[in-house]
Design an enzyme around this catalytic site. Sequence first.
Site, PDB file in Angstrom:
ATOM      1  N   GLY A  25       0.850  -1.180   0.000  1.00 13.39           N
ATOM      2  CA  GLY A  25       0.000   0.000   0.000  1.00 13.39           C
ATOM      3  C   GLY A  25       0.882   1.225   0.000  1.00 13.39           C
ATOM      4  O   GLY A  25       2.113   1.143  -0.138  1.00 13.39           O
ATOM      5  N   SER A  26       0.275   2.387   0.192  1.00 20.88           N
ATOM      6  CA  SER A  26       1.038   3.632   0.119  1.00 20.88           C
ATOM      7  C   SER A  26       2.140   3.692   1.172  1.00 20.88           C
ATOM      8  O   SER A  26       3.236   4.200   0.907  1.00 20.88           O
ATOM      9  CB  SER A  26       0.090   4.828   0.275  1.00 20.88           C
ATOM     10  OG  SER A  26      -0.682   4.714   1.463  1.00 20.88           O
ATOM     11  N   GLU A  28       4.027   1.451   2.226  1.00 12.28           N
ATOM     12  CA  GLU A  28       5.145   0.536   1.960  1.00 12.28           C
ATOM     13  C   GLU A  28       6.007   0.973   0.776  1.00 12.28           C
ATOM     14  O   GLU A  28       7.121   0.476   0.590  1.00 12.28           O
ATOM     15  CB  GLU A  28       4.623  -0.884   1.698  1.00 12.28           C
ATOM     16  CG  GLU A  28       4.037  -1.570   2.923  1.00 12.28           C
ATOM     17  CD  GLU A  28       2.748  -0.920   3.378  1.00 12.28           C
ATOM     18  OE1 GLU A  28       2.639  -0.637   4.590  1.00 12.28           O
ATOM     19  OE2 GLU A  28       1.855  -0.673   2.536  1.00 12.28           O
ATOM     20  N   GLU A  47      -3.556 -10.470   2.016  1.00  9.91           N
ATOM     21  CA  GLU A  47      -2.438 -10.582   2.963  1.00  9.91           C
ATOM     22  C   GLU A  47      -2.377 -11.939   3.665  1.00  9.91           C
ATOM     23  O   GLU A  47      -1.293 -12.407   4.025  1.00  9.91           O
ATOM     24  CB  GLU A  47      -2.525  -9.459   3.996  1.00  9.91           C
ATOM     25  CG  GLU A  47      -2.249  -8.075   3.436  1.00  9.91           C
ATOM     26  CD  GLU A  47      -3.494  -7.390   2.888  1.00  9.91           C
ATOM     27  OE1 GLU A  47      -3.412  -6.198   2.541  1.00  9.91           O
ATOM     28  OE2 GLU A  47      -4.562  -8.060   2.818  1.00  9.91           O
ATOM     29  N   HIS A  70       0.534  -4.207   4.540  1.00 15.48           N
ATOM     30  CA  HIS A  70       0.099  -2.815   4.485  1.00 15.48           C
ATOM     31  C   HIS A  70      -0.564  -2.395   5.790  1.00 15.48           C
ATOM     32  O   HIS A  70      -1.699  -2.774   6.085  1.00 15.48           O
ATOM     33  CB  HIS A  70      -0.881  -2.624   3.328  1.00 15.48           C
ATOM     34  CG  HIS A  70      -1.409  -1.214   3.213  1.00 15.48           C
ATOM     35  ND1 HIS A  70      -0.587  -0.113   3.315  1.00 15.48           N
ATOM     36  CD2 HIS A  70      -2.663  -0.747   3.015  1.00 15.48           C
ATOM     37  CE1 HIS A  70      -1.316   0.982   3.179  1.00 15.48           C
ATOM     38  NE2 HIS A  70      -2.578   0.632   3.005  1.00 15.48           N
ATOM     39  N   HIS A 280      -7.112 -31.248  21.134  1.00 15.99           N
ATOM     40  CA  HIS A 280      -8.156 -30.555  20.372  1.00 15.99           C
ATOM     41  C   HIS A 280      -9.534 -30.927  20.905  1.00 15.99           C
ATOM     42  O   HIS A 280     -10.199 -30.132  21.536  1.00 15.99           O
ATOM     43  CB  HIS A 280      -8.031 -30.900  18.884  1.00 15.99           C
ATOM     44  CG  HIS A 280      -8.939 -30.110  17.993  1.00 15.99           C
ATOM     45  ND1 HIS A 280      -9.159 -30.437  16.676  1.00 15.99           N
ATOM     46  CD2 HIS A 280      -9.700 -29.015  18.240  1.00 15.99           C
ATOM     47  CE1 HIS A 280      -9.999 -29.570  16.138  1.00 15.99           C
ATOM     48  NE2 HIS A 280     -10.341 -28.696  17.061  1.00 15.99           N
ATOM     49  N   GLY A 398      -4.485 -25.138  12.679  1.00 18.27           N
ATOM     50  CA  GLY A 398      -5.815 -25.455  12.191  1.00 18.27           C
ATOM     51  C   GLY A 398      -6.512 -24.287  11.526  1.00 18.27           C
ATOM     52  O   GLY A 398      -7.684 -24.384  11.166  1.00 18.27           O
TER      53      GLY A 398
END
Length: 523
Positions: A25-26, A28, A47, A70, A280, A398
Amino acid sequence: MPLVRQVVHGLLEQHGLTTIFGNPGSNELPFLADLPDSFQYVLSLHEGVVLGMADGYAQATGRPAFVNLHAASGSGNAMGAMTNAVYARTPLIVTAGQQVRSVIGMEGMLSSVDAASLMRPLARWSAEPASAGDVPRTCAQAIFEATTHRAPVYLSIPYDDWDVEVDHNAEQVLSRSVATALTPSEQQLRWLTDAVSTAERPLLVLGGDVDSQGHFELAVRAAEALDVPVYAAPSLFRLPFPNRHPLFRGVLPAGIKPISDAFEGHDLVVTVGAPVFRYHQNVPGDFLPAGAKLIQITDDPGAATRAPFGDALICDLGPALEALASLGTAPVEPIEYAAPAAPQTADGALHPEQVFAALRDTQPKDTTYVVESTSTNSSFWAQMDLRLPGSYYFPASGGLGFGMPAAVGVAMGQPERPVVAVIGDGSANYGITALWSAATYQIPVTFVILRNGTYGALRWFAELLGVPKAPGMDIPNIDFTDLARGYGVPAEAVGSDEELRAALARRVDGPRLVQVDTALTAP
């Protein structure tokens, strides 16, 4: 004098971090300016997929990977994928662009408020440099933290820092190194070997760290020398032992009582490279059967200190496995691997066992499988024959969305081996944009989508928890072949075992997707 950006680019190159996984984005763009020609920027459209690709790449190469997100929004999108990297102990340097320093406090657009706290407690270490001059040192610390602790770290950097000049002191980080050594003492190894030697019926439980740290063959040698049963740890993210080896007893179930039941009749359990244990399903019981003891061998201090029972030795896994192998008295004979039974069949659709039998029969023996089809786990292990290190990857926490992007990252990290992504239709939707990256960079991954129109694992859990009529279980009528073609990946749907085998037998240069309708099964 050099700019912050130039020093950090040099630092990344020094550590081999020249492949950047990102979605910019801007905030970065100033970091990405003037990247050296030796760098490769790998773009993904979401992302979560960015981080999943980096996770697979780092696991496959055994080296850290660099991620560029970003601001707060992009970091938030990646958090689900971050959980898998945490529990796979994947070294990732995750960076995000921050607003210019002068407007962070005013919460200007794209400011990340209290950025260092955003990824906690997921990140092993998280920071935002106190000044532009401290950016190179902080970036070096991020690399060393990720590498030393084998964990993801997070770094937020204001974008006006990159164009600041720094003096020669900032360049000292370019020549630094940090090393660790966790060699067990002779006394500690004697304690371990005495415990195993005096046990009447010991067994081994091997975890994913055995494979990720390169000790697959050594674990096989130790087990064969001791001639003891071998289980894989529950919630397995890497396969540490050949699954058709005659000593292999399978992957442990992820409940307290079922694990204790599996240990019945044994007086010593030695776990290597695994937490004790990643439960789990809530199935209460005794941790161990009466008369049994447990010794945990791990290089992860956190895994040792949080275990609720047993003794632990924190050390490199290699010397411990070598010590166990040295105890062996079993004769050295050719090992006969167990052959799988004929696959089960189903009416109206292929049984998942038929899919895995077809993969086993048509794919090269060194194929790597990235699996995210939870409801077909039992079918997978019933049919597959995996004998090599690095043959199996699974989302360590998971968290759905790992499989498709991780397969792309694994294939980038080990281009010499074929990669097959085995993905359930419920899972596929979380990382579907990985297809675009696979097509754009021509990454040769075979995506096999097992389509049953429902969240199979969730249905199984609903029965287990007594809520069989819970909403949101079904996802019918999604055509993944159309989606794949839209992203630029050739795709086909198959309806029979013959069609599936013919499709899988064809060799292609780039990515492809095969969709197969399967019967509903339980994990």
